[in-house]
Design a protein around this motif. Sequence first.
Motif, PDB file in Angstrom:
ATOM      1  N   ILE A   1       0.729  -1.959  -0.169  1.00 14.48           N
ATOM      2  CA  ILE A   1      -0.425  -0.033   0.164  1.00 14.48           C
ATOM      3  C   ILE A   1       0.780   1.251  -0.410  1.00 14.48           C
ATOM      4  CG2 ILE A   1      -1.590   1.292   1.341  1.00 14.48           C
ATOM      5  CD1 ILE A   1      -2.737  -1.093   2.213  1.00 14.48           C
ATOM      6  N   ALA A   2       0.602   2.145  -1.129  1.00 12.68           N
ATOM      7  CA  ALA A   2       1.429   3.481  -1.093  1.00 12.68           C
ATOM      8  C   ALA A   2       0.581   4.604  -1.836  1.00 12.68           C
ATOM      9  CB  ALA A   2       2.589   3.864  -2.286  1.00 12.68           C
ATOM     10  N   ALA A   3       1.287   5.970  -1.748  1.00 13.61           N
ATOM     11  CA  ALA A   3      -0.011   6.665  -2.209  1.00 13.61           C
ATOM     12  C   ALA A   3      -0.219   6.314  -3.565  1.00 13.61           C
ATOM     13  CB  ALA A   3       1.360   7.650  -2.248  1.00 13.61           C
ATOM     14  N   GLY A   4      -1.842   6.555  -3.877  1.00 15.06           N
ATOM     15  CA  GLY A   4      -2.224   6.384  -5.325  1.00 15.06           C
ATOM     16  C   GLY A   4      -3.091   5.224  -5.217  1.00 15.06           C
ATOM     17  N   HIS A   5      -2.649   4.152  -4.350  1.00 13.29           N
ATOM     18  CA  HIS A   5      -3.610   3.028  -3.902  1.00 13.29           C
ATOM     19  C   HIS A   5      -5.405   3.289  -3.603  1.00 13.29           C
ATOM     20  CE1 HIS A   5       0.571   0.752  -4.442  1.00 13.29           C
ATOM     21  NE2 HIS A   5       0.403   0.661  -5.565  1.00 13.29           N
ATOM     22  N   LEU A   6      -5.933   2.504  -4.139  1.00 19.42           N
ATOM     23  CA  LEU A   6      -6.873   2.306  -3.919  1.00 19.42           C
ATOM     24  C   LEU A   6      -7.754   1.666  -2.756  1.00 19.42           C
ATOM     25  CD1 LEU A   6     -10.759   3.716  -4.593  1.00 19.42           C
ATOM     26  CD2 LEU A   6     -10.383   1.171  -5.989  1.00 19.42           C
ATOM     27  N   VAL A   7      -8.163   2.161  -1.571  1.00 10.83           N
ATOM     28  CA  VAL A   7      -8.195   0.744  -0.176  1.00 10.83           C
ATOM     29  C   VAL A   7     -10.172   1.250   0.105  1.00 10.83           C
ATOM     30  CG1 VAL A   7      -6.029   0.832   0.378  1.00 10.83           C
ATOM     31  CG2 VAL A   7      -7.391   2.405   1.462  1.00 10.83           C
ATOM     32  N   ILE A   8     -10.257   0.641   0.950  1.00  8.95           N
ATOM     33  CA  ILE A   8     -11.518   0.606   2.135  1.00  8.95           C
ATOM     34  C   ILE A   8     -11.101   1.363   2.997  1.00  8.95           C
ATOM     35  CG2 ILE A   8     -13.656  -0.307   2.325  1.00  8.95           C
ATOM     36  CD1 ILE A   8     -13.414  -0.229  -0.905  1.00  8.95           C
ATOM     37  N   ALA A   9     -11.722   2.222   3.491  1.00 11.55           N
ATOM     38  CA  ALA A   9     -11.706   2.899   4.639  1.00 11.55           C
ATOM     39  C   ALA A   9     -12.953   3.301   5.721  1.00 11.55           C
ATOM     40  CB  ALA A   9     -10.851   4.400   5.081  1.00 11.55           C
ATOM     41  N   GLN A  10     -12.712   2.813   7.186  1.00 11.03           N
ATOM     42  CA  GLN A  10     -13.920   3.232   7.625  1.00 11.03           C
ATOM     43  C   GLN A  10     -14.447   4.632   8.252  1.00 11.03           C
ATOM     44  OE1 GLN A  10     -13.495   1.463  11.288  1.00 11.03           O
ATOM     45  NE2 GLN A  10     -15.941   0.707  11.861  1.00 11.03           N
ATOM     46  N   GLU A  11     -15.653   4.814   7.574  1.00 10.38           N
ATOM     47  CA  GLU A  11     -15.835   6.550   8.267  1.00 10.38           C
ATOM     48  C   GLU A  11     -15.626   6.982   9.135  1.00 10.38           C
ATOM     49  OE1 GLU A  11     -17.145  11.052   8.294  1.00 10.38           O
ATOM     50  OE2 GLU A  11     -15.463   9.850   7.265  1.00 10.38           O
ATOM     51  N   THR A  12     -17.092   5.181  10.009  1.00 10.61           N
ATOM     52  CA  THR A  12     -17.337   5.925  11.443  1.00 10.61           C
ATOM     53  C   THR A  12     -18.365   4.754  11.693  1.00 10.61           C
ATOM     54  OG1 THR A  12     -19.730   6.294  11.265  1.00 10.61           O
ATOM     55  CG2 THR A  12     -17.661   8.103  11.729  1.00 10.61           C
ATOM     56  N   LEU A  13     -18.817   3.769  12.610  1.00 10.06           N
ATOM     57  CA  LEU A  13     -19.600   2.595  12.815  1.00 10.06           C
ATOM     58  C   LEU A  13     -21.018   2.480  11.939  1.00 10.06           C
ATOM     59  CD1 LEU A  13     -18.996   1.450  16.145  1.00 10.06           C
ATOM     60  CD2 LEU A  13     -18.023  -0.163  14.858  1.00 10.06           C
ATOM     61  N   ALA A  14     -21.376   4.057  12.475  1.00 10.59           N
ATOM     62  CA  ALA A  14     -22.302   4.296  12.020  1.00 10.59           C
ATOM     63  C   ALA A  14     -22.934   4.445  10.743  1.00 10.59           C
ATOM     64  CB  ALA A  14     -23.330   5.329  12.700  1.00 10.59           C
ATOM     65  N   LEU A  15     -21.367   4.645   9.316  1.00  8.77           N
ATOM     66  CA  LEU A  15     -21.351   5.228   8.336  1.00  8.77           C
ATOM     67  C   LEU A  15     -20.740   4.500   7.092  1.00  8.77           C
ATOM     68  CD1 LEU A  15     -21.241   9.264   8.533  1.00  8.77           C
ATOM     69  CD2 LEU A  15     -23.071   7.964   8.256  1.00  8.77           C
ATOM     70  N   GLY A  16     -20.637   3.757   8.171  1.00 14.10           N
ATOM     71  CA  GLY A  16     -19.331   2.546   7.546  1.00 14.10           C
ATOM     72  C   GLY A  16     -18.037   2.288   6.748  1.00 14.10           C
ATOM     73  N   TRP A  17     -18.516   1.754   5.587  1.00 14.42           N
ATOM     74  CA  TRP A  17     -16.764   2.049   5.223  1.00 14.42           C
ATOM     75  C   TRP A  17     -17.056   2.219   3.605  1.00 14.42           C
ATOM     76  CZ3 TRP A  17     -12.362  -0.725   7.100  1.00 14.42           C
ATOM     77  CH2 TRP A  17     -12.691  -0.630   8.151  1.00 14.42           C
ATOM     78  N   TRP A  18     -15.812   3.389   3.584  1.00 11.96           N
ATOM     79  CA  TRP A  18     -16.166   3.660   1.825  1.00 11.96           C
ATOM     80  C   TRP A  18     -14.759   3.552   0.926  1.00 11.96           C
ATOM     81  CZ3 TRP A  18     -20.935   6.036   0.590  1.00 11.96           C
ATOM     82  CH2 TRP A  18     -21.202   5.615   1.019  1.00 11.96           C
ATOM     83  N   GLU A  19     -14.645   3.239  -0.418  1.00 13.51           N
ATOM     84  CA  GLU A  19     -13.461   3.366  -1.003  1.00 13.51           C
ATOM     85  C   GLU A  19     -12.755   5.055  -0.515  1.00 13.51           C
ATOM     86  OE1 GLU A  19     -16.480   3.217  -2.578  1.00 13.51           O
ATOM     87  OE2 GLU A  19     -16.063   1.359  -3.263  1.00 13.51           O
ATOM     88  N   ALA A  20     -11.481   5.017  -0.511  1.00 11.51           N
ATOM     89  CA  ALA A  20     -10.319   6.011  -0.080  1.00 11.51           C
ATOM     90  C   ALA A  20      -9.142   4.943  -1.070  1.00 11.51           C
ATOM     91  CB  ALA A  20     -10.292   6.528   0.971  1.00 11.51           C
ATOM     92  N   ILE A  21      -8.462   6.867  -1.698  1.00 10.11           N
ATOM     93  CA  ILE A  21      -7.379   7.268  -2.287  1.00 10.11           C
ATOM     94  C   ILE A  21      -6.039   6.644  -1.430  1.00 10.11           C
ATOM     95  CG2 ILE A  21      -5.822   8.084  -3.948  1.00 10.11           C
ATOM     96  CD1 ILE A  21      -7.994   6.314  -5.139  1.00 10.11           C
ATOM     97  N   VAL A  22      -5.128   6.276  -0.780  1.00  9.88           N
ATOM     98  CA  VAL A  22      -4.611   6.481  -0.178  1.00  9.88           C
ATOM     99  C   VAL A  22      -2.711   7.912  -0.730  1.00  9.88           C
ATOM    100  CG1 VAL A  22      -1.907   5.471   0.596  1.00  9.88           C
ATOM    101  CG2 VAL A  22      -3.828   4.000   0.657  1.00  9.88           C
ATOM    102  N   ILE A  23      -3.059   8.679   0.087  1.00 12.59           N
ATOM    103  CA  ILE A  23      -2.113  10.365  -0.632  1.00 12.59           C
ATOM    104  C   ILE A  23      -0.938   9.822   0.679  1.00 12.59           C
ATOM    105  CG2 ILE A  23      -2.129  12.456   0.356  1.00 12.59           C
ATOM    106  CD1 ILE A  23      -5.014  12.253  -1.629  1.00 12.59           C
ATOM    107  N   ALA A  24      -0.450   9.235   1.711  1.00  9.57           N
ATOM    108  CA  ALA A  24       0.340   9.413   2.026  1.00  9.57           C
ATOM    109  C   ALA A  24       0.115   8.061   3.576  1.00  9.57           C
ATOM    110  CB  ALA A  24       0.856  10.387   3.424  1.00  9.57           C
ATOM    111  N   ARG A  25       1.809   7.347   3.167  1.00 11.47           N
ATOM    112  CA  ARG A  25       1.371   6.331   4.054  1.00 11.47           C
ATOM    113  C   ARG A  25       2.669   6.967   5.522  1.00 11.47           C
ATOM    114  NH1 ARG A  25       1.834  -0.431   3.689  1.00 11.47           N
ATOM    115  NH2 ARG A  25       2.427  -0.853   5.588  1.00 11.47           N
ATOM    116  N   LYS A  26       2.953   6.787   6.414  1.00  8.07           N
ATOM    117  CA  LYS A  26       3.671   6.600   7.702  1.00  8.07           C
ATOM    118  C   LYS A  26       3.868   5.445   9.182  1.00  8.07           C
ATOM    119  CE  LYS A  26       6.609   8.254  10.970  1.00  8.07           C
ATOM    120  NZ  LYS A  26       7.178  10.405  10.830  1.00  8.07           N
TER     121      LYS A  26
END
Length: 65
Positions: free
Chosen positions: A8-33
């Motif tokens: 996983i690096a910048a530019g990759h597509l992942v699924i990220a959790q917004e909140t428990l109530a709102l669920g998971w959504w597609e997200a683009i990685v901007i940076a990783r540390k």
Amino acid sequence: LPRTWEEIAAGHLVIAQETLALGWWEAIVIARKDDMFTLRFRDYPKIPKFIRHRSAIALMSPPAE
């Protein structure tokens, strides 16, 4: 799409959790540390970027070959 956590690096597509109530959504990685990721929602680019721990993101399933 990354196939492992190490890929996983910048530019990759992942699924990220917004909140428990709102669920998971597609997200683009901007940076990783280490295990912290800076992301932005793929379908909502005007929403500010956000940070999630690796435990709050998931790998996308690659297309069948």
